[in-house]
Design an enzyme around this catalytic site. Structure first.
Site, PDB file in Angstrom:
ATOM      1  N   GLU A  83      33.731 -20.586 -44.044  1.00 55.43           N
ATOM      2  CA  GLU A  83      33.052 -21.667 -43.328  1.00 55.43           C
ATOM      3  C   GLU A  83      33.840 -21.991 -42.059  1.00 55.43           C
ATOM      4  OE1 GLU A  83      33.299 -25.652 -45.032  1.00 55.43           O
ATOM      5  OE2 GLU A  83      34.200 -24.761 -46.817  1.00 55.43           O
ATOM      6  N   CYS A 116      32.547 -24.285 -49.500  1.00 54.44           N
ATOM      7  CA  CYS A 116      33.567 -23.594 -50.314  1.00 54.44           C
ATOM      8  C   CYS A 116      32.955 -22.702 -51.389  1.00 54.44           C
ATOM      9  CB  CYS A 116      34.465 -24.611 -50.993  1.00 54.44           C
ATOM     10  SG  CYS A 116      35.343 -25.657 -49.843  1.00 54.44           S
ATOM     11  N   HIS A 163      37.401 -25.401 -58.300  1.00 59.24           N
ATOM     12  CA  HIS A 163      37.584 -25.433 -56.846  1.00 59.24           C
ATOM     13  C   HIS A 163      38.662 -26.483 -56.556  1.00 59.24           C
ATOM     14  CE1 HIS A 163      37.257 -25.899 -52.655  1.00 59.24           C
ATOM     15  NE2 HIS A 163      36.671 -27.086 -52.720  1.00 59.24           N
TER      16      HIS A 163
HETATM   17  P1  HMG Z   1      42.373 -41.651 -49.532  1.00 54.14           P
HETATM   18  O1  HMG Z   1      41.191 -42.518 -49.541  1.00 54.14           O
HETATM   19  O2  HMG Z   1      43.339 -41.844 -48.417  1.00 54.14           O
HETATM   20  O3  HMG Z   1      43.215 -41.735 -50.824  1.00 54.14           O
HETATM   21  O4  HMG Z   1      41.890 -40.132 -49.543  1.00 54.14           O
HETATM   22  P2  HMG Z   1      43.199 -42.855 -51.992  1.00 54.14           P
HETATM   23  O5  HMG Z   1      43.560 -44.162 -51.433  1.00 54.14           O
HETATM   24  O6  HMG Z   1      41.946 -42.720 -52.803  1.00 54.14           O
HETATM   25  O7  HMG Z   1      44.417 -42.278 -52.831  1.00 54.14           O
HETATM   26  C1  HMG Z   1      44.321 -41.030 -53.446  1.00 54.14           C
HETATM   27  C2  HMG Z   1      44.969 -41.147 -54.815  1.00 54.14           C
HETATM   28  O8  HMG Z   1      46.366 -41.412 -54.625  1.00 54.14           O
HETATM   29  C3  HMG Z   1      44.434 -42.332 -55.662  1.00 54.14           C
HETATM   30  O9  HMG Z   1      44.420 -41.883 -56.994  1.00 54.14           O
HETATM   31  C4  HMG Z   1      45.506 -43.390 -55.477  1.00 54.14           C
HETATM   32  O10 HMG Z   1      45.580 -44.304 -56.561  1.00 54.14           O
HETATM   33  C5  HMG Z   1      46.753 -42.523 -55.395  1.00 54.14           C
HETATM   34  P3  HMG Z   1      43.036 -41.969 -57.839  1.00 54.14           P
HETATM   35  O11 HMG Z   1      42.581 -43.371 -57.814  1.00 54.14           O
HETATM   36  O12 HMG Z   1      42.053 -41.055 -57.106  1.00 54.14           O
HETATM   37  O13 HMG Z   1      43.389 -41.413 -59.190  1.00 54.14           O
HETATM   38  N1  HMG Z   1      47.881 -43.178 -54.725  1.00 54.14           N
HETATM   39  C6  HMG Z   1      49.147 -43.079 -55.165  1.00 54.14           C
HETATM   40  N2  HMG Z   1      49.689 -42.446 -56.221  1.00 54.14           N
HETATM   41  C7  HMG Z   1      51.047 -42.530 -56.393  1.00 54.14           C
HETATM   42  N3  HMG Z   1      51.855 -43.227 -55.542  1.00 54.14           N
HETATM   43  C8  HMG Z   1      51.343 -43.886 -54.482  1.00 54.14           C
HETATM   44  C9  HMG Z   1      49.936 -43.821 -54.248  1.00 54.14           C
HETATM   45  N4  HMG Z   1      49.107 -44.318 -53.304  1.00 54.14           N
HETATM   46  C10 HMG Z   1      47.849 -43.925 -53.608  1.00 54.14           C
HETATM   47  N5  HMG Z   1      52.149 -44.564 -53.670  1.00 54.14           N
HETATM   48  C11 HMG Z   1      40.419 -38.394 -50.281  1.00 54.14           C
HETATM   49  C12 HMG Z   1      41.540 -39.350 -50.676  1.00 54.14           C
HETATM   50  C13 HMG Z   1      40.261 -37.323 -51.348  1.00 54.14           C
HETATM   51  C14 HMG Z   1      39.115 -39.182 -50.195  1.00 54.14           C
HETATM   52  C15 HMG Z   1      40.763 -37.748 -48.921  1.00 54.14           C
HETATM   53  O14 HMG Z   1      41.932 -36.982 -49.025  1.00 54.14           O
HETATM   54  C16 HMG Z   1      39.652 -36.882 -48.349  1.00 54.14           C
HETATM   55  O15 HMG Z   1      38.693 -37.378 -47.760  1.00 54.14           O
HETATM   56  N6  HMG Z   1      39.784 -35.509 -48.484  1.00 54.14           N
HETATM   57  C17 HMG Z   1      38.789 -34.581 -47.974  1.00 54.14           C
HETATM   58  C18 HMG Z   1      37.564 -34.489 -48.872  1.00 54.14           C
HETATM   59  C19 HMG Z   1      37.837 -33.814 -50.176  1.00 54.14           C
HETATM   60  O16 HMG Z   1      38.792 -33.097 -50.349  1.00 54.14           O
HETATM   61  N7  HMG Z   1      36.907 -34.009 -51.143  1.00 54.14           N
HETATM   62  C20 HMG Z   1      36.999 -33.378 -52.432  1.00 54.14           C
HETATM   63  C21 HMG Z   1      35.644 -33.135 -53.077  1.00 54.14           C
HETATM   64  S1  HMG Z   1      34.539 -32.267 -51.965  1.00 54.14           S
HETATM   65  C22 HMG Z   1      35.117 -30.633 -52.041  1.00 54.14           C
HETATM   66  O17 HMG Z   1      35.889 -30.289 -52.872  1.00 54.14           O
HETATM   67  C23 HMG Z   1      34.582 -29.700 -50.990  1.00 54.14           C
HETATM   68  C24 HMG Z   1      35.540 -29.370 -49.870  1.00 54.14           C
HETATM   69  O18 HMG Z   1      36.547 -28.475 -50.310  1.00 54.14           O
HETATM   70  C25 HMG Z   1      34.767 -28.774 -48.695  1.00 54.14           C
HETATM   71  C26 HMG Z   1      33.840 -27.599 -48.942  1.00 54.14           C
HETATM   72  O19 HMG Z   1      33.148 -27.476 -49.938  1.00 54.14           O
HETATM   73  O20 HMG Z   1      33.726 -26.815 -47.992  1.00 54.14           O
HETATM   74  C27 HMG Z   1      36.252 -30.605 -49.341  1.00 54.14           C
END
Ligand code: HMG
Length: 388
Positions: free
Chosen positions: A79, A111, A233
């Site tokens: 992609e 993906c 994935h």
């Molecule tokens: P965010 O909103 O900054 O993170 O981004 P958050 O605030 O939700 O924190 C993440 C986790 O860290 C949470 O845990 C927090 O509690 C924890 P959870 O509640 O999820 O269990 N946390 C801590 N833990 C320990 N010590 C600390 C601490 N602070 C926080 N101090 C988000 C997270 C995944 C949304 C972001 O990284 C993002 O947007 N990523 C890109 C999208 C993505 O990867 N999506 C995955 C599903 S879609 C997919 O897989 C397809 C893809 O590969 C593309 C394709 O298909 O081509 C993306």
């Protein structure tokens, strides 16, 4: 006759940013990345690397073994396309010296498309069992700076040979699919970085897992307890942990948290160090499992969950073949990961912002890769690849 993955090899660039460095700059706790999303480092391509050079580097060991004439089809999943018309695999075809009778095509669905390529390759081999099909998945995961997605970038390519009577994984024909028109993650043609509704994307991922699994159990006689390991994935490793708990709960499987962790933990090592490599990530996860699991996996059944935003999801099953451990590239992969070079935040920014020439002039690209293949120049809107 069984059909499946005969050999697997991956490549990732030699530069990486430690997520501790990113956390420091962002004044965030590094545990958010190391534990919260389960990622430690993210690979950054050098200016002279792209999906073509990474793909050729991943595939070269396979071609060296079977010979360039043995491959009848090259399916290239990505992609991070470099051209709207020409398939990136055609450059790889030349760089690897593949036979002129080998067909080449590029596949896209976020993906997921590497899994579509695997299924198509299995179908081709079933029709012509004396042929081998090369599947390559190669991607650079890029989000805007200072967004939540930034810590989930990465880059890598994986190459797999699909053959009859494979030496690594026999793939069962039954699959479970789920397709739905959603906007969780996308990249319009005019952008270099993806747009994402991060939290929503994780919800759609989990919903698609449930739906694909339900469709799989309608098609197959297998149950959750028939699988010893699961490859998901891997946009980030915590996603697989969440997904696995979700699937276990749906199936009321009765395993305790440690037992569930054991079913996925060996799949996560490499991705923690590479980051998201989109199409390649689940198959780099498979390499990680085969190369790091202390237990002999021969005869064990693996469940695969492939997800591509937008979205298409697929659950399928594979069985590890006796003697698989003799057909791996473990030392090469571990050495590649151990000898990478860490970059400072400023160096990361200059790699991230390296100009993308669009003016048709001649642009030499500085050498940065330690790989065998490089993008040496872009001239007259043409990409010039060389073998180092
Ligand atoms: P965010 O909103 O900054 O993170 O981004 P958050 O605030 O939700 O924190 C993440 C986790 O860290 C949470 O845990 C927090 O509690 C924890 P959870 O509640 O999820 O269990 N946390 C801590 N833990 C320990 N010590 C600390 C601490 N602070 C926080 N101090 C988000 C997270 C995944 C949304 C972001 O990284 C993002 O947007 N990523 C890109 C999208 C993505 O990867 N999506 C995955 C599903 S879609 C997919 O897989 C397809 C893809 O590969 C593309 C394709 O298909 O081509 C993306």
């Amino acid at each position: 006759m069984s059909v499946g993955i005969d050999e697997i090899s991956f490549y990732t660039p030699n530069y990486y940013l430690d997520l501790r460095t990113l956390a420091e700059v962002q004044q965030t706790e590094s545990e958010k990345y190391y534990q919260g999303i389960g990622q430690e480092k993210m690979s950054m391509p050098a200016p002279d690397e792209d999906i073509v050079t990474m793909a050729a580097n991943a595939a070269q060991p396979l071609v060296e073994r079977v010979g360039s004439g043995a491959i009848s089809t090259l399916l290239f999943a990505t992609e991070t396309g470099i051209d709207q018309s020409k398939a990136a695999g055609i450059y790889v075809h030349r760089l690897l010296g593949l036979n002129a009778n080998c067909r080449v095509v590029e596949l896209k669905q976020a993906c997921y498309s590497a899994t579509a390529a695997i299924q198509m390759a299995c179908a081709l081999v079933t029709r012509q069992p004396d042929k081998q099909v090369m599947v390559i998945a190669s991607d650079v995961a890029r989000y805007d700076l200072d967004t939540a997605g930034e810590a989930t970038q990465g880059a890598g390519a994986v190459a797999m040979l699909i053959s009859a009577n494979p030496r690594l994984i026999e793939i069962a024909p039954e699959v479970g699919n789920h397709t739905e028109d959603v906007m969780d993650f996308w990249r319009p043609n005019y952008r270099n970085t993806a747009l994402v509704d991060g939290k929503y994307s994780t919800k759609v991922y989990l919903k698609s897992l449930k739906k694909a699994w339900e469709n799989f159990v309608e098609a197959s006689s297998l149950a959750f307890s028939d699988f010893s390991h699961f490859c998901y994935h891997l946009p980030f490793s915590r996603m697989a942990e969440k997904a696995h708990k979700h699937l276990a709960k749906l199936n009321k499987c009765g395993l305790n948290p440690d037992q569930l962790e054991q079913q996925i933990e060996d799949t996560l090592y490499y991705n923690r160090l590479i980051g998201n490599s989109y199409t390649a990530s689940m198959y780099i996860g498979l390499s990680s499992l085969l190369e790091n699991c202390k237990q002999n996996l021969a005869g064990k059944r693996i469940g695969f969950f492939s997800y591509g935003s937008g979205c298409v999801a697929e659950f399928f099953a594979g069985t590890v073949v006796v003697g698989y451990e003799h057909c791996l590239h473990t030392l090469v992969h571990k050495n590649m990961l151990e000898t990478r070079q860490s970059v400072s935040y400023d160096e990361y920014l200059s790699l991230y912002r390296y100009p993308d020439p669009r003016d048709g002039e001649h642009h030499d690209i500085p050498q940065g890769t330690t790989g065998r293949f490089r993008l040496a120049a872009i001239s007259g809107h043409k990409r010039e690849y060389v073998i180092c």
